[in-house]
Design an enzyme around this catalytic site. Structure first.
Site, short mmCIF file in Angstrom:
data_model
loop_
_atom_site.label_atom_id
_atom_site.label_comp_id
_atom_site.label_asym_id
_atom_site.label_seq_id
_atom_site.Cartn_x
_atom_site.Cartn_y
_atom_site.Cartn_z
CG ASP A 1 -0.22 0.06 2.52
OD1 ASP A 1 1.00 0.25 2.52
OD2 ASP A 1 -0.87 -0.06 3.56
CB SER A 2 0.24 4.69 -0.87
OG SER A 2 -0.82 5.09 -0.01
N GLY A 3 0.94 3.64 2.25
CA GLY A 3 1.22 4.20 3.57
C GLY A 3 0.19 5.23 4.00
N GLY A 4 -0.62 5.69 3.05
CA GLY A 4 -1.59 6.73 3.39
C GLY A 4 -2.54 6.31 4.50
CG ASP B 1 -5.65 6.50 -0.53
OD1 ASP B 1 -4.61 6.26 0.13
OD2 ASP B 1 -6.67 5.81 -0.43
CD GLN C 1 -10.43 6.62 -0.36
OE1 GLN C 1 -11.53 6.51 0.21
NE2 GLN C 1 -9.36 5.93 0.04
N GLY D 1 -11.53 3.25 1.38
CA GLY D 1 -12.44 4.01 2.24
C GLY D 1 -13.72 3.28 2.59
CG ASP E 1 -5.94 -5.69 2.13
OD1 ASP E 1 -6.63 -4.94 1.42
OD2 ASP E 1 -5.51 -5.36 3.26
CB CYS F 1 -10.34 -27.42 6.84
SG CYS F 1 -8.84 -26.49 6.53
CB CYS G 1 -5.19 -26.37 6.82
SG CYS G 1 -5.75 -26.27 8.53
CB CYS H 1 -8.14 -29.17 9.77
SG CYS H 1 -8.93 -27.62 10.26
CG HIS I 1 -8.44 -23.40 10.22
ND1 HIS I 1 -8.87 -24.38 9.36
CD2 HIS I 1 -9.52 -22.60 10.45
CE1 HIS I 1 -10.15 -24.20 9.09
NE2 HIS I 1 -10.57 -23.13 9.74
#
Lengths: 378, 378
Positions: A89-92, A143, A191, A218, A268, A306, A308, A311, A337
């Site tokens: 990300d941009s850090g904003g 942003d 935004q 946003g 994300d 599952c 994984c 599990c 998991h």
């Protein structure tokens, strides 16, 4: 970077995002590696649970360990031991949410580090430069992410600033090149808070600038979920079909399915990792709080469906014991998991889209996801 | 359980300990899984770093999650997901060091749980019963571990009690059988503080009772290291050659090599795992404190001669960053490395013994181990 829209099923999309560090099948969930580590899981385990691309936070990495060290190691990939695609990300967002913000001006932001109070400045140009040094495969523009609620006038002014910054980020991006051989791309961020009119202005302006991809920012900042879905749907409809769409910071399994149904490709969120470290695990039948006494002698795996590592080898009772005893292994297993579940969910959604049965699959998955949550309430 | 003494080189021994759950080559270091987990490492990673046998603590497991739940899962192995050999202590050491001890009487000990203050009682018989329920491959007798310093009279009385308890443990052991199919064996514990005369009494009495193996307890509790080595040497010389010898709670890499040279086969210690979680890593050239600023941009692996996952993929600079940023992955990687180092050290010692070059190898290894520690002091 090349994005290929492989199939659509209603508004839902299956795509392929090709970077110099590997391909990403969408819809995709990106585990969050805030400070250069996805918390409590090893890079090789990220591969194992099915992660295709992970996220790093420019704000955190810029402050610690700093760009200079990461440049010495040939970029973030080498430093953190992940050789697959990575988005920064941009850090904003962190400047506005974590730091002691000292002021926004047309040229950028001043802020105080949340570690030591030292003063720093981000500009549209500097965050591109930093991300060039990090070497992420996908970079984000600077942003301003308005808080919720925010009045329409503020949202309007904020969006005008975000649009100007986006154009400046693109200029800097075009004037510079990748430092470590692998190509980098730049995504813009739509935004506009919960105001459809502003979202539309934002989306149209950014699309005209022709970025490599488009994020919707946003949202998931406190607004009603109906607003989140409405804004997502509105924005997605305005974005070009042939570019990837990324809904930032979202969300629950339900949020992901609803947003895929509205045309989103990338997500994300810290939810699976953060909640996992708090003993909350996601299953096909809903969430379980492993601290609940009813799991004391429950010898079933967290999610019987599952596959994984957690599990396959351990019981709910054992994980509960680990959390009660404050054993780090509990955090590790719950993280493995939860990420496995999120990444499985995205794969299942993709399969359903490719099979033209996303709508029915989504309804069935949502019913399943509600069953344990309902059982908890009874 | 069957122990085969395969080779000796001076007092140093190479052996093979065969249990129903697998074989253990000695000298061996046993990672400590106090509460049913070796902290910050997964069972599959224990295999990867070379662990052959791990340790569980009866005191902790008895209090939480309790014997009843572990019995339901078919014993400790199933509960914690480790199918290799496992040793459990008797709980005595923790009763004396952790709990609010309420009193020792000839029949056993009363103590208050360090969790909730609830009152419990261990007897020689009950700790055998508990370990039958845990299903460990090697069980330990209940003993009193005198503190250091302790006067000779106390050590003498304490040892008489320990000897009586050992005989009662053996009686209970003989009168009961394993619960889960796999055979269990019982080791006695030689006590006597730093008094050679009492150590000798203890060793001779226990040897006459014919246990499956013999531990040396009550060392590494604050006494001078010269006393530790002297007591170890004295006890080892009195123990039968054809039974395994286990020095409890020891120690540093140097301690292990010196004790192997005095005839010890088995070790356990929290040092590699606990110190790892505190950013202290062991290398062939000595210890490194990764919080030290000199590692800020050190792109070398923790130990360039180590082949573990952490050393193959990450730098000292990255591990330092993880510790500074309080990332759990730092604990995971330092644990993987430190255990890898300890287990490598034991393998290297075994190879040297089998090659009749233990003495020279040990001197060389000790010189290497001292080099970085000396560099730190300069």
């Amino acid at each position: 970077m090349r994005f290929t829209l492989q199939h659509t099923d209603g508004a839902a999309r299956a795509g392929l995002l090709q970077t110099d560090r590997g391909s990403v099948e969408t819809p995709v969930f990106m585990p969050v590696g805030t400070q250069g580590s996805v918390k409590a899981i090893e890079p090789r385990e990220l591969r194992e649970v099915g992660a295709q691309i992970i996220l790093g936070n420019t704000y955190h990495l810029y402050l610690r360990p700093g760009v200079e060290l990461i440049e010495k190691t040939g970029g973030l990939h080498g430093f953190v031991g992940w050789n697959g695609p990575m988005l920064t990300d941009s850090g904003g967002y962190q400047v506005f949410s974590l730091s002691d913000l000292r002021g926004i001006d047309p040229d950028g932001v001043h802020f105080k580090s949340h570690h030591d109070g030292s003063v720093h400045r981000f500009t549209p140009e500097s965050v591109v430069d930093i991300q060039r040094s990090l070497g992420s495969d996908i970079m984000m523009v600077l942003d301003e992410c308005p808080p919720y609620p925010c009045d329409e006038e503020y949202a309007e002014r904020s969006n005008q600033l975000t649009l100007k910054w986006a154009a400046r980020c693109l200029d800097r991006f075009s004037a510079t090149t990748a430092k470590y051989g692998a190509g980098q791309s730049l995504f813009a961020i739509v935004q506009g808070s919960v105001y459809g009119r502003i979202r539309e202005t934002s989306a149209r302006a950014l699309v005209s600038l022709d970025f490599d991809g488009y994020a919707i920012g946003g949202l998931s900042v406190g607004e009603p979920v109906s607003d989140m879905y409405a804004m997502t749907e509105l924005c997605a409809a305005l974005l070009p079909a042939q570019k990837p769409r990324y809904l930032m910071g979202v969300g629950t399994p339900q949020n992901l399915l609803e947003s895929i149904g509205r045309g989103i490709d990338m997500f994300d969120c810290v939810l699976p990792t953060r909640n996992g470290r708090n003993a909350m695990v996601f299953t096909r039948r809903g969430r379980l709080n492993l601290r609940n006494a009813k799991f004391t002698d429950d010898l079933a795996p967290v999610d019987p469906e599952c596959g994984c590592y957690a599990c396959r080898n351990f019981s709910r009772a054992y994980l509960r014991h680990l959390f009660k005893a404050r054993e780090i292994l509990g955090l590790q297993l719950a993280t493995i998991h939860n990420l496995s579940f999120y990444l499985w969910l995205m794969n299942a959604a993709r399969d359903a889209i490719l099979g033209d049965r996303f709508g029915a699959w989504k309804e069935s998955a949502l019913r399943d996801l509600a069953s344990e949550d309902q059982a908890e309430a009874h």
